[in-house]
Design an enzyme around this catalytic site. Structure first.
Site, mmCIF file in Angstrom:
data_model
loop_
_atom_site.group_PDB
_atom_site.id
_atom_site.type_symbol
_atom_site.label_atom_id
_atom_site.label_comp_id
_atom_site.label_asym_id
_atom_site.label_seq_id
_atom_site.Cartn_x
_atom_site.Cartn_y
_atom_site.Cartn_z
ATOM 1 C CE LYS A 9 23.579 36.585 28.908
ATOM 2 N NZ LYS A 9 23.047 35.533 28.030
ATOM 3 C CE1 TYR A 49 26.513 31.606 29.548
ATOM 4 C CE2 TYR A 49 28.188 33.227 28.989
ATOM 5 C CZ TYR A 49 26.910 32.918 29.424
ATOM 6 O OH TYR A 49 26.027 33.924 29.736
ATOM 7 C CG ASN A 112 19.586 35.665 26.821
ATOM 8 O OD1 ASN A 112 20.628 36.176 27.217
ATOM 9 N ND2 ASN A 112 19.321 34.387 26.980
ATOM 10 C CG HIS A 115 23.846 33.710 33.161
ATOM 11 N ND1 HIS A 115 23.588 32.497 32.562
ATOM 12 C CD2 HIS A 115 24.445 33.425 34.351
ATOM 13 C CE1 HIS A 115 24.030 31.528 33.360
ATOM 14 N NE2 HIS A 115 24.556 32.062 34.449
ATOM 15 C CD GLU A 126 26.372 29.942 36.607
ATOM 16 O OE1 GLU A 126 25.628 30.872 37.030
ATOM 17 O OE2 GLU A 126 26.005 29.131 35.734
HETATM 18 P P1 CMP Z 1 22.464 32.326 29.348
HETATM 19 O O1 CMP Z 1 21.388 32.255 30.368
HETATM 20 O O2 CMP Z 1 23.547 33.314 29.542
HETATM 21 O O3 CMP Z 1 23.098 30.862 29.188
HETATM 22 C C1 CMP Z 1 23.676 30.392 27.978
HETATM 23 C C2 CMP Z 1 23.569 31.382 26.877
HETATM 24 O O4 CMP Z 1 23.842 30.922 25.583
HETATM 25 C C3 CMP Z 1 22.130 31.849 26.806
HETATM 26 O O5 CMP Z 1 21.794 32.636 27.928
HETATM 27 C C4 CMP Z 1 22.130 32.573 25.478
HETATM 28 O O6 CMP Z 1 22.554 33.903 25.593
HETATM 29 C C5 CMP Z 1 23.186 31.810 24.684
HETATM 30 N N1 CMP Z 1 22.608 31.103 23.542
HETATM 31 C C6 CMP Z 1 22.774 31.438 22.263
HETATM 32 N N2 CMP Z 1 22.132 30.601 21.453
HETATM 33 C C7 CMP Z 1 21.529 29.691 22.252
HETATM 34 C C8 CMP Z 1 20.706 28.566 21.999
HETATM 35 N N3 CMP Z 1 20.374 28.198 20.757
HETATM 36 N N4 CMP Z 1 20.245 27.882 23.057
HETATM 37 C C9 CMP Z 1 20.592 28.243 24.329
HETATM 38 N N5 CMP Z 1 21.374 29.302 24.612
HETATM 39 C C10 CMP Z 1 21.837 30.018 23.591
#
Ligand code: CMP
Length: 147
Positions: A9, A49, A112, A115, A126
């Site tokens: 990211k 997403y 975070n 992904h 994806e």
């Molecule tokens: P990612 O693995 O990219 O997949 C979905 C993304 O949504 C997740 O990582 C987070 O970056 C984002 N996200 C933000 N808030 C939440 C949440 N409460 N629960 C899950 N994903 C979240």
């Protein structure tokens, strides 16, 4: 052999963590078969997403992932979908295991850092959002015989 889709990211790129993260895959013997740095479009982000559309974090997530360049890759290894998710750690950095990428470098769920696809079906969906078939490179990696 299995493949998975991974992308770093914008905050991973801005924080100069690209090398640190890729190193963790390479030292496990995971093979990179496609790799590029680019600015994700809003259309790509919303497609990636789409299952989260309507959730409270959706808008912030789309803005965040389109707010700077990302590094996307396709990697290959036996059981690589589970292996990469193990190396990355849980979605919430608070619950990500010690020694995982999120467990060591991330603080919040939205930011975070990284992904990865969670299943074969997710991978198939994806990677096509970001890669053409001709961007995937088949080659032999020496370590393949030693892992
Ligand atoms: P990612 O693995 O990219 O997949 C979905 C993304 O949504 C997740 O990582 C987070 O970056 C984002 N996200 C933000 N808030 C939440 C949440 N409460 N629960 C899950 N994903 C979240």
């Amino acid at each position: 052999m299995e493949r998975t889709f991974v992308y770093l990211k914008p905050n991973a790129v801005r924080r100069g963590l690209v090398g640190e993260i890729i190193k963790r895959f390479e030292q496990r013997g995971i093979k990179i078969v496609a790799l590029k740095l680019f600015w994700m479009t809003e259309e790509q982000a919303k497609e990636l997403y789409k299952m989260h559309e309507g959730k409270h974090f959706f808008r912030e997530l789309i803005e965040f992932v389109t707010g700077g360049p990302v590094v996307a890759m396709i990697v290959e290894a036996p059981r690589v979908i589970e292996m990469v998710r193990h190396i990355i750690g849980g979605t919430d950095p608070l619950k990500a295991g010690t020694g995982t990428i999120r467990g060591e470098f991330a603080l919040t769920i939205t930011k975070n850092l990284i992904h990865a696809s969670d299943s074969k079906e997710s991978f198939e969906r994806e990677y096509r959002i970001f890669f053409n078939e001709n961007e995937i490179v088949n080659y032999y990696l020496d370590v393949q015989d030693d892992i």
